[in-house]
Design a protein around this motif. Structure first.
Motif, short mmCIF file in Angstrom:
data_model
loop_
_atom_site.label_atom_id
_atom_site.label_comp_id
_atom_site.label_asym_id
_atom_site.label_seq_id
_atom_site.Cartn_x
_atom_site.Cartn_y
_atom_site.Cartn_z
N HIS A 30 63.32 -66.23 -65.36
CA HIS A 30 64.04 -67.10 -64.40
C HIS A 30 65.36 -66.82 -64.87
N TYR A 31 65.72 -66.11 -65.78
CA TYR A 31 67.17 -65.86 -66.14
C TYR A 31 67.22 -64.36 -66.47
N GLY A 32 68.17 -63.94 -66.66
CA GLY A 32 68.36 -62.47 -67.23
C GLY A 32 68.02 -61.44 -66.35
N THR A 33 67.82 -62.01 -65.09
CA THR A 33 67.45 -60.95 -63.95
C THR A 33 68.76 -60.58 -62.93
N VAL A 34 68.74 -59.04 -62.69
CA VAL A 34 69.87 -58.77 -61.88
C VAL A 34 68.93 -58.05 -60.74
N ALA A 35 69.75 -58.26 -59.43
CA ALA A 35 69.09 -57.83 -58.38
C ALA A 35 69.86 -56.83 -57.67
N PHE A 36 69.03 -55.57 -57.49
CA PHE A 36 69.56 -54.47 -56.54
C PHE A 36 68.45 -54.38 -55.30
N GLY A 37 69.04 -54.75 -54.00
CA GLY A 37 68.28 -54.71 -53.05
C GLY A 37 67.12 -55.36 -53.33
N ALA A 38 65.91 -54.96 -52.87
CA ALA A 38 64.59 -55.56 -53.06
C ALA A 38 64.23 -55.52 -54.29
N ARG A 40 64.36 -56.23 -58.68
CA ARG A 40 64.80 -57.26 -59.53
C ARG A 40 64.68 -56.56 -60.86
N LEU A 41 65.67 -56.46 -61.78
CA LEU A 41 65.82 -55.97 -63.12
C LEU A 41 65.92 -57.25 -64.00
N ASN A 42 64.82 -57.21 -65.33
CA ASN A 42 64.79 -57.84 -66.12
C ASN A 42 65.30 -57.26 -67.22
N LEU A 43 66.55 -57.85 -67.85
CA LEU A 43 67.53 -57.25 -68.68
C LEU A 43 66.49 -56.75 -69.88
N PRO A 44 67.00 -55.70 -70.73
CA PRO A 44 65.95 -55.27 -71.83
C PRO A 44 65.87 -56.49 -72.94
N VAL A 45 64.80 -56.51 -73.58
CA VAL A 45 64.47 -57.29 -74.70
C VAL A 45 65.11 -56.87 -75.85
N ASP A 46 65.88 -57.68 -76.84
CA ASP A 46 66.35 -57.40 -78.04
C ASP A 46 65.52 -58.15 -79.14
N ALA A 47 64.72 -57.52 -80.12
CA ALA A 47 63.90 -58.57 -80.69
C ALA A 47 64.66 -59.42 -81.63
N GLU A 70 65.51 -47.25 -74.21
CA GLU A 70 63.96 -46.72 -73.73
C GLU A 70 63.92 -46.55 -72.23
N GLY A 71 64.24 -47.55 -71.44
CA GLY A 71 64.12 -47.41 -70.16
C GLY A 71 64.22 -48.69 -69.42
N LEU A 72 63.97 -49.06 -68.22
CA LEU A 72 64.13 -50.17 -67.45
C LEU A 72 62.81 -50.43 -66.53
N VAL A 73 62.72 -51.62 -66.17
CA VAL A 73 61.60 -52.10 -65.36
C VAL A 73 61.81 -52.87 -64.35
N PHE A 74 61.72 -52.17 -63.10
CA PHE A 74 62.40 -52.87 -61.75
C PHE A 74 60.98 -53.63 -61.16
N ARG A 75 61.23 -54.81 -60.49
CA ARG A 75 60.03 -55.40 -59.78
C ARG A 75 60.52 -55.67 -58.23
N ALA A 76 59.65 -55.47 -57.52
CA ALA A 76 59.81 -55.91 -56.12
C ALA A 76 58.82 -56.73 -55.57
N THR A 77 59.06 -57.87 -55.10
CA THR A 77 58.16 -58.92 -54.47
C THR A 77 58.52 -59.22 -53.10
N GLN A 78 59.57 -58.38 -52.42
CA GLN A 78 59.89 -58.57 -51.14
C GLN A 78 60.39 -57.12 -50.72
N ASP A 79 60.44 -57.09 -49.23
CA ASP A 79 61.10 -55.54 -48.86
C ASP A 79 62.65 -55.67 -48.67
#
Length: 189
Positions: A30-38, A40-47, A70-79
């Motif tokens: 619910h926080y630490g998320t950045v939107a790029f069009g459809a 959503r990027l959850n910011l990388p986790v730092d242990a 290492e990389g990034l994970v983007f999720r889309a739940t809308q178009d």
């Protein structure tokens, strides 16, 4: 009777609010998320600095998170038009991709699992797409087989598209993911 209500009601309300708010926080980021069009990027986790809610969500879902480099994970739940994804519809994930050593695109069912499908395909990766002369590509996401590069989706519910970029300058903070592909609804059944 009034005495028991005055004694028991506050702890019951406090317990319900506490459990409800904890479930809300670990059910999804619910926080630490950045939107790029459809997308959503959850910011990388730092242990070292991860918060307890994120730890609980990771423990609950069993997801493997990428570190900052290492990389990034983007999720889309809308178009791209802002409509929620629907398994009864066909979608084209089309356009270009930010620079990355490897990228994968997968679809999850409403329970967060890979949907069962007749061809056993769980993802598409950047090395198997056919690109147009301008460098763009198109992947069709649908519950039913489609021409071209087809990624099977769930039969019902609201799917989630997951795009992973591995070994990318975007993760190192030296680039921005301006070239993420579009999520375009092509039609519904």
């Amino acid at each position: 009777m009034r005495f028991f209500v005055l004694i028991l009601l506050p702890p019951i309300v406090a317990l319900a609010l506490g459990l409800g708010s904890a479930w809300y926080m670990i059910s999804a980021p619910h926080y630490g998320t950045v939107a790029f069009g459809a997308w959503r990027l959850n910011l990388p986790v730092d242990a070292e600095t991860v918060d307890p809610y994120t730890r609980a969500r990771i423990a609950r879902t069993g997801e493997i998170v990428s570190g900052a480099g290492e990389g990034l994970v983007f999720r889309a739940t809308q178009d791209d038009a802002g409509h929620g994804l629907d398994a009864r519809c066909d979608y084209a994930v089309a356009g270009s991709m930010p620079s990355a050593r490897l990228w994968t695109l997968s679809v999850l069912d409403p329970q967060g699992r890979l949907p069962a499908n007749p061809i056993g395909r769980t993802h598409v990766h950047g090395r198997e797409v056919t690109r147009a002369p301008d460098g763009t590509f198109e992947v069709m996401v649908s519950a039913e087989a489609r021409p071209g590069l087809w990624l099977p989706g769930p039969a019902s519910g609201a799917p989630t598209l997951v795009l992973r970029l591995y070994d990318t300058p975007v993760a190192a903070g030296t680039d921005t993911p301006a070239d993420l592909p579009h999520v375009i609804r092509r039609g519904c059944r």
